[in-house]
Design a protein around this motif. Structure first.
Motif, PDB file in Angstrom:
ATOM      1  N   PRO A   1      53.446  40.697  34.235  1.00 16.71           N
ATOM      2  CA  PRO A   1      54.322  39.599  33.781  1.00 16.71           C
ATOM      3  C   PRO A   1      54.224  39.274  32.292  1.00 16.71           C
ATOM      4  N   GLU A   2      53.084  39.575  31.655  1.00 18.17           N
ATOM      5  CA  GLU A   2      52.974  39.254  30.215  1.00 18.17           C
ATOM      6  C   GLU A   2      53.509  40.361  29.318  1.00 18.17           C
ATOM      7  N   CYS A   3      53.867  41.489  29.917  1.00 20.95           N
ATOM      8  CA  CYS A   3      54.260  42.628  29.076  1.00 20.95           C
ATOM      9  C   CYS A   3      55.778  42.666  28.923  1.00 20.95           C
TER      10      CYS A   3
ATOM     11  N   LEU B   1      45.812  46.996  51.852  1.00 13.79           N
ATOM     12  CA  LEU B   1      46.431  45.862  52.548  1.00 13.79           C
ATOM     13  C   LEU B   1      45.767  44.558  52.129  1.00 13.79           C
ATOM     14  N   TYR B   2      46.580  43.665  51.544  1.00 18.81           N
ATOM     15  CA  TYR B   2      46.068  42.341  51.174  1.00 18.81           C
ATOM     16  C   TYR B   2      46.043  41.507  52.448  1.00 18.81           C
ATOM     17  N   VAL B   3      44.883  41.448  53.116  1.00 16.11           N
ATOM     18  CA  VAL B   3      44.857  40.822  54.444  1.00 16.11           C
ATOM     19  C   VAL B   3      44.564  39.325  54.406  1.00 16.11           C
TER      20      VAL B   3
ATOM     21  N   THR C   1      37.613  40.216  46.154  1.00 14.43           N
ATOM     22  CA  THR C   1      38.100  39.667  44.884  1.00 14.43           C
ATOM     23  C   THR C   1      37.032  38.781  44.232  1.00 14.43           C
ATOM     24  N   CYS C   2      37.295  38.407  42.990  1.00 12.14           N
ATOM     25  CA  CYS C   2      36.388  37.465  42.320  1.00 12.14           C
ATOM     26  C   CYS C   2      37.224  36.408  41.619  1.00 12.14           C
ATOM     27  N   SER C   3      36.603  35.273  41.399  1.00 16.96           N
ATOM     28  CA  SER C   3      37.299  34.197  40.698  1.00 16.96           C
ATOM     29  C   SER C   3      37.317  34.524  39.207  1.00 16.96           C
TER      30      SER C   3
ATOM     31  N   GLY D   1      41.185  50.369  38.738  1.00 17.44           N
ATOM     32  CA  GLY D   1      41.915  49.418  37.895  1.00 17.44           C
ATOM     33  C   GLY D   1      43.189  48.955  38.592  1.00 17.44           C
ATOM     34  N   ALA D   2      43.798  47.909  38.031  1.00 15.99           N
ATOM     35  CA  ALA D   2      45.039  47.358  38.597  1.00 15.99           C
ATOM     36  C   ALA D   2      46.249  47.918  37.845  1.00 15.99           C
ATOM     37  N   CYS D   3      47.394  47.990  38.557  1.00 12.78           N
ATOM     38  CA  CYS D   3      48.639  48.390  37.893  1.00 12.78           C
ATOM     39  C   CYS D   3      49.815  47.665  38.557  1.00 12.78           C
ATOM     40  N   TYR D   4      50.964  47.710  37.894  1.00 14.97           N
ATOM     41  CA  TYR D   4      52.069  46.802  38.234  1.00 14.97           C
ATOM     42  C   TYR D   4      53.409  47.550  38.326  1.00 14.97           C
TER      43      TYR D   4
ATOM     44  N   ALA E   1      33.859  45.949  44.634  1.00 14.92           N
ATOM     45  CA  ALA E   1      33.737  44.585  44.091  1.00 14.92           C
ATOM     46  C   ALA E   1      34.633  44.414  42.873  1.00 14.92           C
ATOM     47  N   HIS E   2      35.458  43.373  42.873  1.00 19.45           N
ATOM     48  CA  HIS E   2      36.294  43.087  41.700  1.00 19.45           C
ATOM     49  C   HIS E   2      35.427  42.416  40.627  1.00 19.45           C
ATOM     50  N   VAL E   3      35.654  42.788  39.382  1.00 14.40           N
ATOM     51  CA  VAL E   3      34.937  42.171  38.254  1.00 14.40           C
ATOM     52  C   VAL E   3      35.972  41.831  37.181  1.00 14.40           C
TER      53      VAL E   3
ATOM     54  N   LEU F   1      43.811  53.720  41.003  1.00 13.71           N
ATOM     55  CA  LEU F   1      44.526  52.469  40.708  1.00 13.71           C
ATOM     56  C   LEU F   1      44.997  51.798  41.988  1.00 13.71           C
ATOM     57  N   ASN F   2      44.980  50.464  41.985  1.00 11.14           N
ATOM     58  CA  ASN F   2      45.565  49.680  43.074  1.00 11.14           C
ATOM     59  C   ASN F   2      46.730  48.893  42.489  1.00 11.14           C
ATOM     60  N   THR F   3      47.867  48.923  43.186  1.00  8.56           N
ATOM     61  CA  THR F   3      49.028  48.211  42.629  1.00  8.56           C
ATOM     62  C   THR F   3      49.024  46.740  43.014  1.00  8.56           C
ATOM     63  N   GLN F   4      49.698  45.983  42.202  1.00 11.70           N
ATOM     64  CA  GLN F   4      50.089  44.619  42.555  1.00 11.70           C
ATOM     65  C   GLN F   4      50.993  44.707  43.784  1.00 11.70           C
TER      66      GLN F   4
ATOM     67  N   LYS G   1      47.685  53.688  30.431  1.00  8.75           N
ATOM     68  CA  LYS G   1      47.111  55.009  30.096  1.00  8.75           C
ATOM     69  C   LYS G   1      45.792  54.821  29.335  1.00  8.75           C
ATOM     70  N   LYS G   2      45.737  53.793  28.458  1.00 10.80           N
ATOM     71  CA  LYS G   2      44.489  53.535  27.704  1.00 10.80           C
ATOM     72  C   LYS G   2      43.365  53.175  28.682  1.00 10.80           C
ATOM     73  N   LYS G   3      43.733  52.397  29.709  1.00  4.71           N
ATOM     74  CA  LYS G   3      42.732  51.971  30.697  1.00  4.71           C
ATOM     75  C   LYS G   3      42.231  53.181  31.493  1.00  4.71           C
TER      76      LYS G   3
ATOM     77  N   LEU H   1      36.295  47.205  40.745  1.00  4.69           N
ATOM     78  CA  LEU H   1      37.668  47.177  40.248  1.00  4.69           C
ATOM     79  C   LEU H   1      37.613  46.375  38.951  1.00  4.69           C
ATOM     80  N   ALA H   2      37.853  47.033  37.832  1.00  8.33           N
ATOM     81  CA  ALA H   2      37.699  46.395  36.511  1.00  8.33           C
ATOM     82  C   ALA H   2      39.000  45.699  36.123  1.00  8.33           C
ATOM     83  N   LEU H   3      38.927  44.381  35.988  1.00  8.74           N
ATOM     84  CA  LEU H   3      40.134  43.570  35.750  1.00  8.74           C
ATOM     85  C   LEU H   3      39.972  42.689  34.529  1.00  8.74           C
ATOM     86  N   ARG H   4      41.094  42.422  33.884  1.00  4.35           N
ATOM     87  CA  ARG H   4      41.043  41.439  32.802  1.00  4.35           C
ATOM     88  C   ARG H   4      40.844  40.050  33.371  1.00  4.35           C
ATOM     89  N   GLY H   5      41.553  39.756  34.464  1.00  2.00           N
ATOM     90  CA  GLY H   5      41.547  38.394  35.013  1.00  2.00           C
ATOM     91  C   GLY H   5      42.674  37.588  34.400  1.00  2.00           C
ATOM     92  N   ASP H   6      43.077  36.551  35.093  1.00  2.00           N
ATOM     93  CA  ASP H   6      44.139  35.695  34.556  1.00  2.00           C
ATOM     94  C   ASP H   6      43.551  34.719  33.557  1.00  2.00           C
ATOM     95  N   ARG H   7      44.384  34.346  32.598  1.00  2.00           N
ATOM     96  CA  ARG H   7      43.908  33.393  31.586  1.00  2.00           C
ATOM     97  C   ARG H   7      43.738  32.024  32.232  1.00  2.00           C
TER      98      ARG H   7
HETATM   99  P1  FAD Z   1      45.061  44.618  31.689  1.00  2.00           P
HETATM  100  O1  FAD Z   1      45.027  46.018  32.181  1.00  2.00           O
HETATM  101  O2  FAD Z   1      44.183  44.274  30.539  1.00  2.00           O
HETATM  102  O3  FAD Z   1      46.574  44.263  31.305  1.00  2.00           O
HETATM  103  C1  FAD Z   1      46.918  42.900  31.018  1.00  2.00           C
HETATM  104  C2  FAD Z   1      48.087  42.858  30.044  1.00  2.00           C
HETATM  105  O4  FAD Z   1      47.659  43.321  28.767  1.00  2.00           O
HETATM  106  C3  FAD Z   1      49.261  43.764  30.444  1.00  2.00           C
HETATM  107  O5  FAD Z   1      50.437  43.090  30.068  1.00  2.00           O
HETATM  108  C4  FAD Z   1      49.058  45.011  29.604  1.00  2.00           C
HETATM  109  O6  FAD Z   1      50.277  45.686  29.335  1.00  2.00           O
HETATM  110  C5  FAD Z   1      48.451  44.416  28.338  1.00  2.00           C
HETATM  111  N1  FAD Z   1      47.545  45.344  27.627  1.00  2.00           N
HETATM  112  C6  FAD Z   1      46.557  46.079  28.187  1.00  2.00           C
HETATM  113  N2  FAD Z   1      45.918  46.799  27.221  1.00  2.00           N
HETATM  114  C7  FAD Z   1      46.504  46.490  26.054  1.00  2.00           C
HETATM  115  C8  FAD Z   1      46.286  46.889  24.700  1.00  2.00           C
HETATM  116  N3  FAD Z   1      45.306  47.762  24.378  1.00  2.00           N
HETATM  117  N4  FAD Z   1      47.089  46.375  23.717  1.00  2.00           N
HETATM  118  C9  FAD Z   1      48.074  45.471  24.047  1.00  2.00           C
HETATM  119  N5  FAD Z   1      48.321  45.051  25.311  1.00  2.00           N
HETATM  120  C10 FAD Z   1      47.548  45.554  26.295  1.00  2.00           C
HETATM  121  N6  FAD Z   1      42.445  38.497  39.225  1.00  2.00           N
HETATM  122  C11 FAD Z   1      41.281  37.841  39.441  1.00  2.00           C
HETATM  123  O7  FAD Z   1      41.003  36.859  38.760  1.00  2.00           O
HETATM  124  N7  FAD Z   1      40.391  38.236  40.404  1.00  2.00           N
HETATM  125  C12 FAD Z   1      40.625  39.337  41.162  1.00  2.00           C
HETATM  126  O8  FAD Z   1      39.803  39.677  42.011  1.00  2.00           O
HETATM  127  C13 FAD Z   1      41.848  40.060  40.972  1.00  2.00           C
HETATM  128  N8  FAD Z   1      42.131  41.164  41.697  1.00  2.00           N
HETATM  129  C14 FAD Z   1      43.277  41.864  41.451  1.00  2.00           C
HETATM  130  C15 FAD Z   1      43.529  43.048  42.169  1.00  2.00           C
HETATM  131  C16 FAD Z   1      44.698  43.778  41.936  1.00  2.00           C
HETATM  132  C17 FAD Z   1      44.935  45.063  42.703  1.00  2.00           C
HETATM  133  C18 FAD Z   1      45.650  43.322  40.995  1.00  2.00           C
HETATM  134  C19 FAD Z   1      46.933  44.088  40.755  1.00  2.00           C
HETATM  135  C20 FAD Z   1      45.411  42.160  40.270  1.00  2.00           C
HETATM  136  C21 FAD Z   1      44.225  41.437  40.482  1.00  2.00           C
HETATM  137  N9  FAD Z   1      43.929  40.266  39.763  1.00  2.00           N
HETATM  138  C22 FAD Z   1      42.754  39.599  39.975  1.00  2.00           C
HETATM  139  C23 FAD Z   1      44.903  39.738  38.798  1.00  2.00           C
HETATM  140  C24 FAD Z   1      44.678  40.292  37.367  1.00  2.00           C
HETATM  141  O9  FAD Z   1      43.453  39.810  36.869  1.00  2.00           O
HETATM  142  C25 FAD Z   1      45.847  39.807  36.509  1.00  2.00           C
HETATM  143  O10 FAD Z   1      47.034  40.425  36.924  1.00  2.00           O
HETATM  144  C26 FAD Z   1      45.670  39.906  35.011  1.00  2.00           C
HETATM  145  O11 FAD Z   1      46.724  39.158  34.403  1.00  2.00           O
HETATM  146  C27 FAD Z   1      45.750  41.313  34.443  1.00  2.00           C
HETATM  147  O12 FAD Z   1      44.649  42.047  34.785  1.00  2.00           O
HETATM  148  P2  FAD Z   1      44.591  43.631  34.432  1.00  2.00           P
HETATM  149  O13 FAD Z   1      43.226  44.065  34.782  1.00  2.00           O
HETATM  150  O14 FAD Z   1      45.724  44.340  35.035  1.00  2.00           O
HETATM  151  O15 FAD Z   1      44.748  43.558  32.835  1.00  2.00           O
END
Ligand code: FAD
Length: 291
Positions: free
Chosen positions: A147-149, A264-266, A48-50, A139-142, A75-77, A170-173, A160-162, A103-109
């Protein structure tokens, strides 16, 4: 090796997720954990990454450690709190270190840290493609909706866009009720998302996990888990055994239902990974035709 190739070869991919130590922490503890985990023969280990600032700090270092143990690293990014230049620098470092999977992630705000270059993970996926660097992109999926959707169908439309931007698996939450995963898998198929989906399993084995996971992940807690927690919350050995048994049971059910893989989240706990892997290893071998 690209992780996508593993899904081509195996019916069920089995992997672990670890997190890097704090910037000031000694590397010895995580090195030992990675060595023990690698002896279990996972298909890959993700790191994972911060999400704060350009804080992909020790991900590359630990991914390199995984690679040195002969296991493929992922590597998570994250992107939301970084500029394009910062993300490019991270990607170039990973590429220079021989890391082939991200693993391409948005990251938490993070309050006050957000930059303007990226809003969604799909934009990071497109950016990685634009760099021309030869990464395989996950990529990640839920299964219970991000939670924000507002609703799961919108979340899947966004997913689907991702995937269309270039995500190949994909890896699930984490989730505790497999029915949520099965329903989600059916919805993905109807939405035309046909990349492999690995189920993310978090063993609830410690009081501290229970507190963090329940407050942070928003995952639904089935009655069976509630009973386990209320009975064993103050009994560490019992909670450890019950958590390992619950995760094992979840994994066996997922494999019985033909899941593409288990992630497995170990939580850097090699002992838990060893116990669970011992429980499922023969099943995995037979599924993958290795017996
Ligand atoms: P996105 O795919 O961008 O989705 C985020 C939100 O935006 C969703 O509600 C989605 O529905 C919405 N959305 C997406 N595209 C659009 C669009 N075009 N228009 C409107 N809305 C849109 N966080 C870390 O900081 N470090 C980690 O290493 C890390 N590892 C993770 C590994 C896994 C397997 C998982 C499931 C999560 C991980 N996270 C990690 C947490 C993750 O960063 C958060 O859950 C974050 O809030 C969403 O990331 P995402 O990549 O799923 O975002």
């Amino acid at each position: 090796m690209h992780i996508t190739q593993l899904f081509g070869r195996k019916k069920a991919v089995y992997s672990f997720e670890i997190f890097p130590p704090k910037p000031t922490a000694d590397i010895a503890g995580i090195s030992q954990a990675v060595e023990r985990l690698s002896r279990l023969g996972p298909d890959y280990i993700s790191v994972t990454c911060s999400a704060g600032g350009s804080g992909n700090s020790r991900t590359a270092e630990i991914a390199k450690l995984v690679r040195a143990c002969g296991i493929e690293p992922l590597a998570h990014v994250t992107c939301i709190n970084s500029t394009k230049d910062e993300v490019r620098a991270t990607l170039e470092e990973l590429n220079a270190d021989g890391i082939q999977n991200v693993l391409a992630l948005r990251g938490d705000r993070v309050e006050g840290k957000q930059k303007d270059d990226f809003s969604y993970a799909s934009e990071l996926v497109s950016f990685i493609k634009e760099t021309g660097l030869p990464f395989d992109i996950g990529g990640a999926c839920y299964p219970e909706c991000h939670p924000e959707c507002a609703d799961i169908l919108t979340d899947i439309r966004n997913l689907k866009k991702k995937v269309d931007a270039g995500v190949t698996h994909l890896n699930t939450q984490l989730f505790f009720d497999n029915e949520d995963f099965f329903r989600f898998r059916d919805m993905l198929s109807l939405a035309g998302i046909d990349v492999p989906v690995q189920a993310g399993i978090m063993p609830l084995v410690k009081k501290s996990h229970v507190d963090r996971i329940i407050s942070l992940s928003g995952a639904k807690i089935p009655a069976k888990i509630s009973r386990m927690i209320s009975r064993f919350y103050e009994k560490p050995d019992a909670l450890m055994e019950a958590g390992i048994a619950y995760a094992t049971d979840q994994i066996i059910d997922l494999l019985s239902a033909g899941a593409d893989g288990i992630h497995l989240y170990v939580m850097n706990n090699a002992y838990v990974a060893e116990r669970i892997t011992e429980n499922v290893t023969n099943i995995l071998k037979e599924i993958n035709g290795q017996n």
